[in-house]
Enzyme design. Structure first.
Site, PDB file in Angstrom:
ATOM      1  N   GLY A  54       9.208  62.355 150.323  1.00  0.00           N
ATOM      2  CA  GLY A  54       8.233  63.162 149.610  1.00  0.00           C
ATOM      3  C   GLY A  54       8.910  64.078 148.603  1.00  0.00           C
ATOM      4  O   GLY A  54      10.123  64.299 148.673  1.00  0.00           O
ATOM      5  N   CYS A  81      14.831  60.339 154.149  1.00  0.00           N
ATOM      6  CA  CYS A  81      14.896  61.359 153.105  1.00  0.00           C
ATOM      7  C   CYS A  81      14.157  62.622 153.563  1.00  0.00           C
ATOM      8  O   CYS A  81      14.590  63.309 154.480  1.00  0.00           O
ATOM      9  CB  CYS A  81      14.366  60.799 151.790  1.00  0.00           C
ATOM     10  SG  CYS A  81      14.821  61.801 150.347  1.00  0.00           S
ATOM     11  N   TYR A  82      13.016  62.961 152.969  1.00  0.00           N
ATOM     12  CA  TYR A  82      12.251  64.126 153.416  1.00  0.00           C
ATOM     13  C   TYR A  82      11.929  63.996 154.902  1.00  0.00           C
ATOM     14  O   TYR A  82      11.922  64.995 155.640  1.00  0.00           O
ATOM     15  CB  TYR A  82      10.964  64.242 152.604  1.00  0.00           C
ATOM     16  CG  TYR A  82      10.166  65.502 152.880  1.00  0.00           C
ATOM     17  CD1 TYR A  82      10.310  66.621 152.066  1.00  0.00           C
ATOM     18  CD2 TYR A  82       9.282  65.567 153.955  1.00  0.00           C
ATOM     19  CE1 TYR A  82       9.580  67.784 152.323  1.00  0.00           C
ATOM     20  CE2 TYR A  82       8.554  66.714 154.222  1.00  0.00           C
ATOM     21  CZ  TYR A  82       8.705  67.824 153.405  1.00  0.00           C
ATOM     22  OH  TYR A  82       7.988  68.969 153.669  1.00  0.00           O
ATOM     23  N   HIS A 171      17.387  55.893 150.961  1.00  0.00           N
ATOM     24  CA  HIS A 171      16.138  55.118 151.050  1.00  0.00           C
ATOM     25  C   HIS A 171      16.452  53.648 151.378  1.00  0.00           C
ATOM     26  O   HIS A 171      16.757  52.856 150.482  1.00  0.00           O
ATOM     27  CB  HIS A 171      15.367  55.201 149.732  1.00  0.00           C
ATOM     28  CG  HIS A 171      14.712  56.521 149.509  1.00  0.00           C
ATOM     29  ND1 HIS A 171      13.436  56.804 149.935  1.00  0.00           N
ATOM     30  CD2 HIS A 171      15.169  57.657 148.930  1.00  0.00           C
ATOM     31  CE1 HIS A 171      13.126  58.047 149.618  1.00  0.00           C
ATOM     32  NE2 HIS A 171      14.159  58.589 149.007  1.00  0.00           N
ATOM     33  N   GLU A 173      14.342  51.431 152.133  1.00  0.00           N
ATOM     34  CA  GLU A 173      13.221  50.578 151.744  1.00  0.00           C
ATOM     35  C   GLU A 173      13.356  50.001 150.348  1.00  0.00           C
ATOM     36  O   GLU A 173      12.691  49.011 150.022  1.00  0.00           O
ATOM     37  CB  GLU A 173      11.896  51.339 151.861  1.00  0.00           C
ATOM     38  CG  GLU A 173      11.702  52.470 150.868  1.00  0.00           C
ATOM     39  CD  GLU A 173      12.233  53.816 151.331  1.00  0.00           C
ATOM     40  OE1 GLU A 173      11.681  54.850 150.924  1.00  0.00           O
ATOM     41  OE2 GLU A 173      13.219  53.826 152.105  1.00  0.00           O
ATOM     42  N   ASP A 229      -5.800  39.149 141.693  1.00  0.00           N
ATOM     43  CA  ASP A 229      -6.254  40.201 142.602  1.00  0.00           C
ATOM     44  C   ASP A 229      -7.759  40.133 142.841  1.00  0.00           C
ATOM     45  O   ASP A 229      -8.222  40.050 143.987  1.00  0.00           O
ATOM     46  CB  ASP A 229      -5.884  41.580 142.062  1.00  0.00           C
ATOM     47  CG  ASP A 229      -4.416  41.682 141.709  1.00  0.00           C
ATOM     48  OD1 ASP A 229      -3.618  40.953 142.326  1.00  0.00           O
ATOM     49  OD2 ASP A 229      -4.071  42.465 140.816  1.00  0.00           O
ATOM     50  N   LYS A 371       1.560  42.710 145.147  1.00  0.00           N
ATOM     51  CA  LYS A 371       1.132  41.466 144.505  1.00  0.00           C
ATOM     52  C   LYS A 371       1.566  40.227 145.283  1.00  0.00           C
ATOM     53  O   LYS A 371       0.774  39.298 145.458  1.00  0.00           O
ATOM     54  CB  LYS A 371       1.689  41.416 143.082  1.00  0.00           C
ATOM     55  CG  LYS A 371       1.372  40.132 142.334  1.00  0.00           C
ATOM     56  CD  LYS A 371      -0.103  40.003 141.998  1.00  0.00           C
ATOM     57  CE  LYS A 371      -0.483  40.905 140.872  1.00  0.00           C
ATOM     58  NZ  LYS A 371      -1.867  40.669 140.405  1.00  0.00           N
TER      59      LYS A 371
END
Length: 515
Positions: A54, A81-82, A171, A173, A229, A371
């Site tokens: 964050g 992180c945060y 991070h 991710e 989509d 996506k």
């Protein structure tokens, strides 16, 4: 069903954590920190909790915190992180603001063998990770120890292995952390003990049940653009509620070459889904006349779509719900997905709710997907590879690929250039290797020479990127021969263009679309 609960503190990349979890066949759900207590009280079979990043500072008064219940559940926790910082602060450690910040790549050195890094980074080895922090942990809570460091983060990774609590300042991710996906897998499979048997088939079933629960026996109107989509949304809704669905295809006059006819024939002829075709070219172009600011364009287009849908809903006897193909990258660039403190990058025409005057609610079953996950869902629903593999096309269409004023003449110039560009990409066998490719018509004229005559025509920029999720992207490295051939075709075949450039900007710092 086993779940990983992700508590979001407003990071732009929180959904990437969910993506990494799902890649390992485990269901994940994101909740904002300010509603996490309710989720913890109501959800069952939570196998582990991930505290995400964050933009706030844990050192600031009244900054976001995780519910105390998180630390009373006796389940594994991973703070990122945060998330690492608030975990350490809430458990008795300390966080400080530091002049030694880290943004971008950093060298992570493992100091002690542990279950999080097992089989990924050995003790004493170094790996490149992605950092994005100004604050850092300055004191560890009781029971924690350092398991990895970086040059500006002495507590780059910490652990209390007796409680299965782990915290990382970097991070894992994001793709720039090369070992990140494996670290997350270690946490959810080896540490949390998840079995990894969740799939897109599970998501399809859950989404259909959720749609039926939300909609009941009411009517739904679906805004169909012809892109992947909205088409997947239409197929999903049709499977869930059948003839309660009415699709509306709005031809804004800003579609690609031949696209309107393709959309209408595909859904009417192949899928037997109720479809209204509205040619609103004059309406949209009239409202956009003289508008060059990109945010104004998006807002006008979004508002006009709503007006058209509202009118069509009344024509078909009224509808209680409006369905849209909103994806997570749309949401995170527009508003905070969780209502938290994430930063707005740009608005999207299909994000942000409905005007109060409309007596309809939104149905957005893809709102938490990327996506490539939507494409997987499309295949699960029976759509062909050729269709689900189509490059993304934005709801506002060519309007945001045309900086400056939008006119019929400029639209026709851009349509022709875009068609030639995509033809050349397909002819070269590159279409499936590229995430998204398109032409942009710039509001710039340059002097040129054709034959013995002077020209003063527009500049066309070509854009092609590679990506996996649309959150980050890099330009596609075409051979110069390809670019030269394509530029020659565009200049020779499209009246109004005398110069072609190629955009080599990555995302970030740019976005994929120009506006």
């Amino acid at each position: 069903m086993q779940k990983i609960l992700i508590i979001d503190f407003g990071s732009q990349v929180t959904q990437l954590i969910a993506r990494r979890v799902r890649e390992n066949g485990v269901y994940s759900e994101i909740v904002p920190f300010n509603t996490a207590q309710k989720a913890l009280d109501e959800m069952t079979d939570i196998k582990a909790i991930i505290l995400a990043g964050g933009p706030q500072s844990v050192a600031d008064k009244d900054s976001a915190r995780a519910p105390q219940k998180v630390f009373e559940m006796d389940i594994p926790i991973l703070g990122i992180c945060y998330g690492q910082q608030t975990m350490c602060a809430q458990l008795g450690g300390a966080v400080e603001k530091s002049d030694e910040r880290e943004f971008g790549r950093a060298d992570l050195t493992v100091k002690k063998s542990n279950r999080l890094f097992d089989g990924v980074i050995n003790e004493g080895d170094t790996q490149v990770v992605w950092m994005s922090h100004g604050d850092r942990v300055s004191k560890l809570p009781a029971g924690f120890e350092v398991i990895a460091t970086s040059p500006n983060a002495p507590y780059a990774a910490v652990a209390d292995e007796s409680r299965n609590y782990y915290g990382v300042q970097f991070h894992p991710e994001v793709v720039h952390t090369s070992c990140g996906a494996q670290l997350i897998r270690n946490f959810i499979i080896d540490i949390a003990g998840c079995t990894g048997d969740w799939s897109m088939a599970h998501f399809k079933t859950e989404a259909i049940n959720s749609i039926r629960a939300q909609v009941g026996d009411k009517k739904v109107i679906c805004g169909l653009s012809g892109g992947v989509d909205s088409s997947v949304v239409a197929m999903l809704l049709h499977e869930a509620i059948g003839d309660q669905l009415q699709c509306v295809f709005v031809d804004t006059g800003m579609m690609r070459h031949g696209e309107a006819d393709e959309v209408v024939s595909m859904f009417r002829d192949n899928y037997n889904i109720a479809l209204s075709h509205v040619d609103a070219t004059d309406l949209f172009l009239g409202k956009l006349e003289g508008i060059s600011d990109p945010e104004q364009k998006r807002k006008i287009i979004g508002a006009t779509f709503i007006d058209v849908f509202d009118a069509e809903a009344k024509k078909v006897g009224g509808a209680d719900f409006l369905a849209q193909g909103t994806l997570y990258p749309d949401v995170i660039e527009s508003v905070s997905f969780t209502g938290g403190p994430s930063v707005t990058i740009k608005s999207h025409h299909n994000v942000g709710g409905l005007p109060a005057r409309m007596n309809m609610q939104l149905v957005e079953p893809l709102r938490e997907l990327f996506k490539d996950e939507v494409r997987d869902l499309g295949r699960e629903l029976g759509l062909s590879h050729q269709f689900v593999g189509r490059h993304p096309f934005p709801g506002p269409g060519l309007a945001i690929r045309m900086p400056g004023d939008i006119t019929r003449d400029r639209l026709e110039i851009l349509r022709k250039a875009d068609r030639i560009y995509l033809e050349e990409i397909r002819n070269a066998g590159l279409y499936d290797k590229i995430w998204q490719a398109f032409a942009v018509l710039l509001p710039v004229r340059t002097v040129g020479v054709m034959g013995d005559s002077r020209t003063y025509d527009f500049v066309c920029a070509l854009r092609a990127v590679t990506s996996t999720d649309g959150m980050t992207a890099d330009y596609y490295p075409f051979e110069h021969d390809f670019l030269g051939k394509t530029a020659t075709r565009i200049i020779n075949e499209v009246n109004g263009i005398n110069r072609v450039t190629y955009d080599i900007t990555s995302k970030p710092p740019g976005t994929i679309e120009w506006e």
